[in-house]
Design an enzyme around this catalytic site. Structure first.
Site, PDB file in Angstrom:
ATOM      1  N   GLY A 111       0.806  -1.212   0.000  1.00  0.00           N
ATOM      2  CA  GLY A 111       0.000   0.000   0.000  1.00  0.00           C
ATOM      3  C   GLY A 111       0.840   1.263   0.000  1.00  0.00           C
ATOM      4  O   GLY A 111       0.348   2.359  -0.268  1.00  0.00           O
TER       5      GLY A 111
ATOM      6  N   ASP B  57       1.677 -11.527   6.884  1.00  0.00           N
ATOM      7  CA  ASP B  57       2.204 -10.671   5.809  1.00  0.00           C
ATOM      8  C   ASP B  57       3.559 -10.094   6.180  1.00  0.00           C
ATOM      9  O   ASP B  57       4.236  -9.518   5.330  1.00  0.00           O
ATOM     10  CB  ASP B  57       1.213  -9.544   5.473  1.00  0.00           C
ATOM     11  CG  ASP B  57       0.791  -8.761   6.707  1.00  0.00           C
ATOM     12  OD1 ASP B  57       0.242  -9.377   7.634  1.00  0.00           O
ATOM     13  OD2 ASP B  57       1.026  -7.549   6.755  1.00  0.00           O
TER      14      ASP B  57
END
Ligand code: AMP
Ligand code: MG
Length: 480
Positions: A88, A248
Site C-alpha cells: 500500500g 504478511d
C-alpha cells in the site's frame, strides 16, 4: 548511473502485482545513505550519496531498468484474515545481483499511493523510516538475517498522522519480499495454479534444492520451517521483540522483515510487549516461537493442494513439517544458549542450566544483555559486575557453581553476547534529534556503535546501559 536490474518477479509473475509509478517528492534530500551496502550491490556509492541518489531513492526518478510494481498479498493480522493487503505504500523497483551473486530486491517504502493503499496515503514519516534503518542495520551487525536499509530520503513533504510529520522514503534491500501472505492471497481465491507458480518461483529463488526432492512442495515447506526456526531462535537469543508477527510480515526467505513497533527487551521477562496495539500480548517476546509456528501452519494450508492429491495425506505430511518447527527451534536455541554461556561441550543438563539462569534473571528483573556480557567476566573470575545486577546474588552464586564446573570460556562468550543493542531510550533520543532538530549526529553515532555490537570501546559505555529505572515504560507505535 546504471543499475544492473534483472527483474524476475516482474517478468515471470504477471498477475501477482500491479505496475505502479512512484510519486515524485517535492524536495528530496538524502538523510542517510548506506555506502557499504551500495558497494555490495555493485552500485556507484559516490554518485548515489548525493542529489542523484536522493532523486532515485525518493521515487522522484525511476532508474533505467527498474519495473516499479506493487506486490499483491493477503495476511492474518493479529489472528484475523485480511484477504487483500498488498504493497500500500511500497514499490519493488527491481532485483540486483550483488557481489556475492545473491539476488536482492530493491524496494521503496513510502513512495506514494498504489492500488493496494485502501484508505492510506502511501507515505511514510521520517521517524519510522529511520527506525527501520537503524533496527535493520543493528540486526545485520548482530548476524541475524534481515532486510537492509540502503537509503533514507526526506521528501520535503508533510505527512498527516496524529501530528504533521516530515515525510520520507526508505529504500530497503531484501532477499525477496515473498511473504506467507503472498501465498495466502492466491490460496484464498482458490487459485491453485497461481499458488503453484508462486511456489515454483520461491523454490527456484530461495530453496533450489527442494526442486530435487521427491516431494518438492513439501520440501519447500520444510525449508521455510527450518529457516524460520533458525531466525526466531536468533531473535530470542538477543532479546528482540518483533511486535507485529502477522503472516504478511513473515518472509519466505527467513529474513526479518517489516520493522514497525519492534524493540529489544531490557530486563528478562517472556511477557515483554512494547507495541501499543498488541493489547493481548499476542506477539510478546516469549510467544514468538509459537506464533512463528502458527504462521507456518497458515503457509502449509496454502500448499495442501500441491503436496498430495489425497488431501488427508497432504494434511498429515504438512502438519508433520510444521510441527518439526519445535525441534528445529529448540536445537538452534539451545546451541545458541550454550555459546552464550560459554559452554564448549554438550551435556544433557544444559537446557536446565540455561533455564535456571534465565529464571534468576526474571526473578530479579536483571538486564538480559548485560547479564550475559557480565557473565563473560565472571568466567574469568570477576563476578563483581554480574552480581551488581542482582538484589540478592545468592541464587546466582548457587547457579554459578554448576556453571563453572563446565569451564566456560569468557572470550568466546564476548563474540556472541553483544555489548550494544539498540537501547530503547537511545533509539528514541536519536530519532527525536533527527526529526525534531534535524540533528543527525546522535543517529549516526548510534548507528556506528550498533554496527560493532560485540566491541566495547572507551567512551561508548552509555550505549551498553538500559534506560534508568525512573524512565517511563517503553511503548512503541506502528507509526505508519
Ligand atoms: P505494515 O503495518 O507495514 O505491515 O502494513 C500493513 C498493510 O497496511 C500493508 O498492506 C501496507 O501496505 C498497508 N499500509 C500501511 N501504511 C500505509 C499507508 N500509509 N498507506 C497505505 N497503505 C499502508
Ligand atoms: Mg507489513
Amino acid at each position: 548511473m546504471s543499475f544492473n536490474f534483472d527483474n524476475t518477479y516482474a517478468r515471470s509473475l504477471e498477475g501477482f502485482y500491479v505496475p505502479t509509478e512512484p510519486e515524485p517528492a517535492p524536495a528530496p534530500k538524502m538523510v542517510q545513505f548506506n555506502r557499504a551496502l551500495a558497494a555490495e550491490l555493485g552500485l556507484d556509492g559516490e554518485a548515489l550519496a548525493s542529489e542523484t541518489g536522493a532523486a532515485y531513492f525518493s521515487g522522484s526518478q525511476v532508474p533505467a531498468g527498474a519495473t516499479p510494481l506493487a506486490q499483491a498479498y493477503a495476511g492474518h493480522q493479529f489472528g484475523g484474515f485480511v484477504p487483500q493487503l498488498g504493497d500500500g505504500r511500497a514499490l519493488l523497483l527491481g532485483e540486483l545481483i550483488d557481489r556475492h551473486g545473491r539476488r536482492r530486491d530493491v524496494q521503496l517504502k513510502g513512495s506514494g499511493r498504489t492500488p493496494f493503499s485502501r484508505g492510506g496515503d502511501g507515505k511514510a514519516a521520517l521517524g519510522p523510516v529511520l527506525r527501520e534503518y537503524l533496527m535493520g542495520e543493528a540486526m545485520h551487525a548482530l548476524g541475524i538475517p534481515t532486510t537492509r536499509a540502503l537509503a533514507a530520503v526526506a521528501t520535503g513533504e508533510p505527512v498527516y498522522r496524529e501530528q504533521i510529520l516530515p515525510g520520507a522514503v526508505l529504500t530497503r534491500v531484501a532477499a525477496s519480499h515473498l511473504r506467507v501472505g503472498t501465498f495466502q492471497f492466491f490460496a484464498a481465491r482458490g487459485d491453485t495454479g497461481k499458488v503453484r507458480q508462486l511456489a515454483d518461483y520461491a523454490i527456484a529463488r530461495h530453496y533450489p534444492e527442494a526442486a530435487m526432492a521427491p516431494q518438492p512442495y513439501l520440501a519447500f515447506l520444510q525449508a521455510v520451517v527450518e529457516a524460520q526456526a533458525a531466525l526466531i531462535a536468533q531473535w530470542m537469543l538477543v532479546g528482540f521483540v518483533h511486535g507485529v508477527m502477522n503472516t504478511d510480515n513473515t518472509a519466505i526467505s527467513g529474513e526479518t522483515i517489516d520493522y514497525g513497533p519492534c524493540a529489544f527487551m531490557d530486563h528478562y521477562d517472556p511477557q515483554t510487549v512494547f507495541s501499543s496495539i498488541d493489547r493481548n500480548g499476542r506477539y510478546a517476546y516469549g510467544q514468538q516461537p509459537l506464533i512463528a509456528r502458527w504462521n507456518l501452519a497458515r503457509l502449509a494450508e496454502t500448499l495442501i493442494p500441491l503436496i498430495d492429491s489425497e488431501e488427508k495425506t497432504a494434511i498429515a505430511t504438512a502438519t508433520e513439517a510444521v510441527n518439526s518447527f519445535t525441534s528445529h527451534f529448540d536445537a538452534r536455541w539451545l546451541a545458541g544458549m550454550r555459546a552464550k554461556l560459554g559452554l564448549a561441550a554438550t551435556e544433557p543438563a544444559d537446557l536446565e542450566l540455561a533455564n535456571r539462569f534465565l529464571a534468576i534473571l526474571q526473578g530479579q528483573r536483571a538486564d538480559y544483555t548485560l547479564a550475559f556480557r557480565h557473565l563473560a567476566a565472571a568466567a574469568t573470575g570477576d563476578d563483581s559486575a554480574i552480581e551488581r545486577l542482582f538484589q540478592d546474588p545468592a541464587p546466582y552464586r548457587d547457579w554459578a557453581v554448576h556453571w563453572r564446573d563446565r569451564h566456560p570460556d569468557g572470550e568466546t562468550m564476548n563474540r556472541v553476547n553483544p555489548a550494544c543493542i539498540p537501547r530503547n531510550h537511545q533509539v528514541e533520543a536519536a530519532l527525536a534529534a533527527a526529526v525534531e532538530r534535524q540533528d543527525l549526529k546522535p543517529f549516526e553515532t548510534l548507528l556506528a556503535v550498533l554496527s560493532e555490537p560485540f566491541t566495547e570501546l572507551p567512551g561508548r559505555e552509555a550505549y551498553t546501559q538500559p534506560a534508568p529505572d525512573d524512565h517511563p515504560r517503553y511503548r512503541t507505535f506502528c507509526g505508519t
